[in-house]
Motif scaffolding. Structure first.
Motif, PDB file in Angstrom:
ATOM      1  N   ALA A   1      41.394  41.307  40.346  1.00  0.00           N
ATOM      2  CA  ALA A   1      40.690  40.016  40.268  1.00  0.00           C
ATOM      3  C   ALA A   1      41.147  39.050  39.303  1.00  0.00           C
ATOM      4  CB  ALA A   1      39.018  40.300  39.999  1.00  0.00           C
ATOM      5  N   PRO A   2      40.638  37.687  39.353  1.00  0.00           N
ATOM      6  CA  PRO A   2      41.007  36.801  38.364  1.00  0.00           C
ATOM      7  C   PRO A   2      40.127  37.162  37.092  1.00  0.00           C
ATOM      8  CG  PRO A   2      40.862  35.530  40.323  1.00  0.00           C
ATOM      9  CD  PRO A   2      40.537  36.938  40.798  1.00  0.00           C
ATOM     10  N   LYS A   3      40.652  36.904  35.762  1.00  0.00           N
ATOM     11  CA  LYS A   3      40.238  37.193  34.721  1.00  0.00           C
ATOM     12  C   LYS A   3      38.779  36.111  34.274  1.00  0.00           C
ATOM     13  CE  LYS A   3      41.973  41.230  34.461  1.00  0.00           C
ATOM     14  NZ  LYS A   3      42.650  41.260  36.011  1.00  0.00           N
ATOM     15  N   SER A   4      39.096  34.832  34.736  1.00  0.00           N
ATOM     16  CA  SER A   4      38.111  33.849  34.500  1.00  0.00           C
ATOM     17  C   SER A   4      37.859  33.095  35.323  1.00  0.00           C
ATOM     18  CB  SER A   4      38.558  32.921  33.104  1.00  0.00           C
ATOM     19  OG  SER A   4      39.655  32.422  33.682  1.00  0.00           O
ATOM     20  N   SER A   5      36.689  31.981  35.264  1.00  0.00           N
ATOM     21  CA  SER A   5      36.797  31.217  36.460  1.00  0.00           C
ATOM     22  C   SER A   5      37.584  30.009  36.748  1.00  0.00           C
ATOM     23  CB  SER A   5      35.298  30.235  35.922  1.00  0.00           C
ATOM     24  OG  SER A   5      34.414  31.106  35.866  1.00  0.00           O
ATOM     25  N   ARG A   6      38.065  29.712  35.624  1.00  0.00           N
ATOM     26  CA  ARG A   6      39.436  29.035  35.628  1.00  0.00           C
ATOM     27  C   ARG A   6      40.514  29.565  36.584  1.00  0.00           C
ATOM     28  NH1 ARG A   6      42.696  27.214  30.326  1.00  0.00           N
ATOM     29  NH2 ARG A   6      40.828  26.272  29.808  1.00  0.00           N
ATOM     30  N   GLU A   7      41.059  30.691  36.254  1.00  0.00           N
ATOM     31  CA  GLU A   7      41.876  31.585  37.017  1.00  0.00           C
ATOM     32  C   GLU A   7      41.635  31.585  38.494  1.00  0.00           C
ATOM     33  OE1 GLU A   7      43.238  35.061  35.468  1.00  0.00           O
ATOM     34  OE2 GLU A   7      43.573  34.788  33.573  1.00  0.00           O
ATOM     35  N   MET A   8      40.367  31.888  38.566  1.00  0.00           N
ATOM     36  CA  MET A   8      39.956  31.746  40.253  1.00  0.00           C
ATOM     37  C   MET A   8      39.985  30.591  41.054  1.00  0.00           C
ATOM     38  SD  MET A   8      35.991  33.027  41.652  1.00  0.00           S
ATOM     39  CE  MET A   8      35.401  31.379  41.234  1.00  0.00           C
ATOM     40  N   TYR A   9      39.626  29.307  40.115  1.00  0.00           N
ATOM     41  CA  TYR A   9      40.003  28.283  40.893  1.00  0.00           C
ATOM     42  C   TYR A   9      41.288  27.957  41.068  1.00  0.00           C
ATOM     43  CZ  TYR A   9      35.433  27.488  38.696  1.00  0.00           C
ATOM     44  OH  TYR A   9      33.881  27.771  38.174  1.00  0.00           O
ATOM     45  N   ASP A  10      42.251  28.329  40.114  1.00  0.00           N
ATOM     46  CA  ASP A  10      43.737  28.032  40.388  1.00  0.00           C
ATOM     47  C   ASP A  10      44.165  28.902  41.358  1.00  0.00           C
ATOM     48  OD1 ASP A  10      43.847  26.129  38.239  1.00  0.00           O
ATOM     49  OD2 ASP A  10      44.541  27.576  36.823  1.00  0.00           O
ATOM     50  N   LEU A  11      43.731  30.145  41.481  1.00  0.00           N
ATOM     51  CA  LEU A  11      44.065  30.933  42.517  1.00  0.00           C
ATOM     52  C   LEU A  11      43.919  30.472  43.977  1.00  0.00           C
ATOM     53  CD1 LEU A  11      45.370  33.809  43.359  1.00  0.00           C
ATOM     54  CD2 LEU A  11      43.149  34.808  43.185  1.00  0.00           C
ATOM     55  N   VAL A  12      42.626  29.967  44.151  1.00  0.00           N
ATOM     56  CA  VAL A  12      42.151  29.535  45.415  1.00  0.00           C
ATOM     57  C   VAL A  12      43.051  28.479  45.806  1.00  0.00           C
ATOM     58  CG1 VAL A  12      40.336  27.925  46.459  1.00  0.00           C
ATOM     59  CG2 VAL A  12      39.673  30.274  45.120  1.00  0.00           C
ATOM     60  N   GLN A  13      43.415  27.369  44.860  1.00  0.00           N
ATOM     61  CA  GLN A  13      43.975  26.297  45.232  1.00  0.00           C
ATOM     62  C   GLN A  13      45.447  26.715  45.504  1.00  0.00           C
ATOM     63  OE1 GLN A  13      44.347  23.399  42.132  1.00  0.00           O
ATOM     64  NE2 GLN A  13      44.401  21.573  43.754  1.00  0.00           N
ATOM     65  N   MET A  14      45.989  27.601  44.879  1.00  0.00           N
ATOM     66  CA  MET A  14      47.318  28.287  45.342  1.00  0.00           C
ATOM     67  C   MET A  14      47.352  28.881  46.752  1.00  0.00           C
ATOM     68  SD  MET A  14      49.893  31.083  43.374  1.00  0.00           S
ATOM     69  CE  MET A  14      48.699  32.372  43.741  1.00  0.00           C
ATOM     70  N   LEU A  15      46.240  29.937  46.979  1.00  0.00           N
ATOM     71  CA  LEU A  15      46.454  30.552  48.295  1.00  0.00           C
ATOM     72  C   LEU A  15      45.900  29.675  49.521  1.00  0.00           C
ATOM     73  CD1 LEU A  15      44.424  33.660  47.183  1.00  0.00           C
ATOM     74  CD2 LEU A  15      46.875  33.489  47.748  1.00  0.00           C
TER      75      LEU A  15
END
Length: 555
Positions: free
Chosen positions: A44-58
C-alpha cells in the motif's frame, strides 16, 4: 440478484487468498502496529500523498466533484490541493501540524482536506454543527494552527485564537481568503515528509465522559481501512459476480457530512479508489436526492437508515427512473427488519449495511445482498486475515460463539488512541484489540449481531450524542437542579433525545430549548422533555435510574 449461496467467513477467506494472487496491491504481510503484530497491506502507499498520486496514475483523469452544476475533474482538484498545500507550507505549516476544517459539504472542503493531508499536516474536520463553545474546545484541545471555515462558521471562530481562512468571494478583515490559497500554482507537493504512522486525521467523537474525544487516525490506518473496503467490493465481485465499486461512470451522492468518518472514508476517499464522481449535497433532501439520481445516473447512495426510509416512501420514487442505482447502503444505526424487506421489494437491487466506528476508520463488518436479506438483523462479516472480531466479558476473557459480551476489533485501521487522553486510550485498547462499547455476539458463520450499547450514547439518525454532555448543558440552567438524558425510540431517526428534569421553580419546555440554543448543536437539544416535582429516581447505588427514566419518557 446474482448471489446463489450464502457468504461465510470460510468462503470469504478462501476467496481473499485467491484474490491476493492476482492483485499485488492487496498482498498482506505482518508488522508491528500500535505495539502489536498484525497483518496489513504491505504494498500500500505509505502516505496520503502517495495514495493520491497512485490513484491519478492508475485511473488517469475523471469527473470527480460536482456541486450545484459546477464540476471539477480529479486533475483540477489535485492541482488546487497542491496549491493550497504549498501556500500552507509557505505560511509556516509543517508536517504533523494540526489544521482544521469547519464548513458545510462543498468543493472547498475536499480541496482543503486533500491539501492538508497531502502536505503531511494533520487534518481536523470539526463537526460543522458545533457552536462557539464546542469549536473553542476543539481548537484549543487540538492546538489547531489554522482553520478553514465558511461564512456561517466564521461567526463561531472569529474571536478564537487561531488563524482563519474564510471560504467565499468577500474578504473579511483579519482573515485570509480561501481563493488566495489557490493562487500559488504548482503541480508538485511541498517538500515535506510524513511517515505512515504519523497522524493524518483527528476526528472528534462524543464520548461517555461528556467531552468530545479526539480520535487519532494515521496515514497507515486510513489507507488500510480504504483497501479493506475495496477488498470487500472485490470479494463480492469474485464470489457473487456483483459490481459494487468498479462500475463504469460510477457516482455517489455525498448526503452525509464530510466530517463524519462515513462521509470522509467510505464515501469521499473510497471514491478515489473506485473512480467515482462525488455529487455534493449540503443537507439531506429527498426531492433533491431523487433529482440527482435521475439527472446524474447515480450508481451508489448510502447514509443513515432514515435516508433510505425517506427515499423508499417518497411519493415520486416509482415515477422517476432510478435504475442507475447498483447499491443502497446504510450505517450508523441498524435498519428495522421490515425496512430491509421493503427496500428489496421496491428497488430489486442488492442492499448493503455496514458497521464500523470512528476509532476503526469506519472499517468493521459488512452485510450485503441475499446475506443481508437472510440475516437482516446482522451487521455482517469482517474482512478475513486483515481484521479480527471477537466478544469478551468484563475481564477481557474471550467468549464462545453465540455468547453475548462486548465486541472487540483488531485491525491495522484502528486508532492509535485518543489525543491527550492516555487513561481512556489504555482503557479502550489492549494488545491491539479495541473495545467498541457495543454488546453483541457472533454466530457460527462469523456474522456479527449487535444487541445493545454499553456507552451512554444516543444515536439519532446516525449522529452520536453524549447523554452526559447534554445533561451538563441542562444543569447550567439556574432553575434546573438535576437532569437525566436518554435515547427515546423513534420510527424515523432510530432514537431522539429525551430529558427528565427536576427544577427549583416552574420552567416550561420552550424555555429549556431556548436556553440550550447556541450552547450545544441543535441536533443534541432534547425533543421530548418531562418535568419532575421531586428528585429524580435512583437505583441502589444512588446512580440515576436511567432505565426507569427511559420508560417514563417513552410512555
Amino acid at each position: 440478484m446474482s448471489q446463489t449461496f450464502p457468504t461465510t467467513k470460510e468462503n470469504l477467506k478462501a476467496a481473499f487468498e485467491e484474490l491476493r494472487k492476482n492483485l499485488p496491491l492487496l498482498e498482506l504481510g505482518e508488522r508491528e502496529i500500535n505495539g502489536c503484530k498484525m497483518n496489513h497491506f504491505v504494498n500500500a502507499p505509505k502516505s496520503s500523498r502517495e495514495m493520491y498520486d497512485l490513484v491519478q496514475m492508475l485511473h488517469g483523469d475523471f469527473p470527480f466533484v460536482h456541486e450545484e452544476g459546477n464540476e471539477l475533474n480529479l486533475s483540477e482538484v489535485l492541482s488546487k490541493a497542491k496549491s493550497l498545500a504549498n501556500t500552507l507550507h509557505k505560511n509556516g505549516i509543517k508536517a504533523n501540524d494540526f489544521v482544521g476544517i469547519s464548513m458545510q459539504n462543498c468543493t472547498e472542503w475536499i480541496i482543503a482536506y486533500l491539501g492538508i493531508t497531502g502536505l503531511g499536516a494533520t487534518c481536523v474536520p470539526f463537526n460543522s454543527w458545533w457552536k462557539e463553545n464546542e469549536l473553542s474546545y476543539g481548537i484549543e484541545h487540538s492546538e489547531c494552527k489554522v482553520i478553514f471555515v465558511d461564512k456561517k462558521r466564521y461567526e463561531y471562530v472569529k474571536d478564537l485564537e487561531v488563524q482563519i481562512v474564510v471560504n467565499g468571494s468577500e474578504n473579511i478583515e483579519g482573515t485570509h481568503n480561501f481563493n488566495d490559497y489557490l493562487t500559488e500554482s504548482s503541480e508538485k507537493w511541498p517538500d515535506t515528509e510524513s511517515k505512515d504512522e504519523d497522524l493524518a486525521v483527528l476526528l472528534y467523537t462524543s464520548g461517555s465522559t461528556g467531552l468530545p474525544k479526539g480520535v487519532m487516525l494515521t496515514h497507515l490506518a486510513i489507507i488500510n481501512g480504504l483497501l479493506g473496503f475495496y477488498t470487500f467490493g472485490a470479494l463480492r465481485a469474485q464470489i457473487h459476480n456483483e459490481q459494487l465499486l468498479n462500475v463504469d461512470d460510477g457516482s455517489i451522492i455525498i448526503n452525509v457530512p464530510l466530517f463524519h468518518v462515513t462521509g470522509l472514508i467510505s464515501m469521499f476517499l473510497l471514491s478515489l479508489l473506485g473512480k467515482r464522481k462525488l455529487i455534493l449535497m449540503y443537507k439531506w433532501d429527498t426531492d433533491e436526492a431523487i433529482k440527482l439520481i435521475k439527472d446524474h445516473k447515480v450508481t451508489n447512495i448510502s447514509g443513515v437508515p432514515t435516508q433510505s426510509w425517506d427515499l423508499m416512501n417518497h411519493p415520486d420514487v416509482s415515477k422517476d427512473d432510478l435504475s442507475s442505482l447498483v447499491d443502497i447502503g446504510a450505517g450508523g444505526a441498524a435498519r428495522p427488519e421490515d425496512q430491509v424487506k421493503e427496500l428489496d421489494n421496491k428497488f430489486k437491487i442488492p442492499l448493503t449495511f455496514a458497521w464500523g466506528m470512528t476509532e476503526t476508520t469506519a472499517l468493521g463488518t459488512i452485510n450485503r445482498g441475499q446475506d443481508y436479506l437472510d440475516r437482516p438483523n446482522s451487521s455482517g462479516l469482517s474482512i478475513p486475515d486483515l481484521t479480527e472480531i471477537a466478544v469478551i466479558d468484563d475481564d477481557w476473557k474471550f467468549l464462545a460463539t453465540g455468547e453475548i459480551g462486548e465486541i472487540v476489533f483488531k485491525s491495522p485501521s484502528n486508532t492509535r488512541g485518543y489525543l491527550k487522553n492516555k487513561e481512556e486510550t489504555d482503557k479502550t485498547i489492549q494488545n491491539g484489540w479495541l473495545k467498541t462499547g457495543d454488546l453483541g455476539y457472533l454466530d457460527k458463520d462469523g456474522y456479527l449481531y449487535i444487541v445493545d450499547r454499553k456507552k451512554a450514547l444516543i444515536i439519532r439518525g446516525g449522529e452520536n450524542i453524549s447523554c452526559l454532555e447534554v445533561e451538563n448543558a441542562l444543569d447550567k440552567h439556574p432553575e434546573i437542579i438535576e437532569s437525566c438524558v436518554c435515547g427515546i425510540e423513534d420510527q424515523k431517526f432510530g432514537e431522539i433525545v429525551g430529558a427528565y428534569i427536576f427544577c427549583s421553580s416552574k420552567v416550561n419546555e420552550d424555555e429549556v430549548k431556548a436556553f440550550l440554543k447556541g450552547k450545544i448543536a441543535d441536533y443534541k437539544i432534547p425533543e421530548k422533555i418531562k418535568f419532575s416535582d421531586s428528585a429524580l429516581p435512583r437505583i441502589a447505588s444512588q446512580k440515576l435510574d436511567r432505565v426507569g427514566v427511559k420508560d417514563l419518557l417513552s410512555s
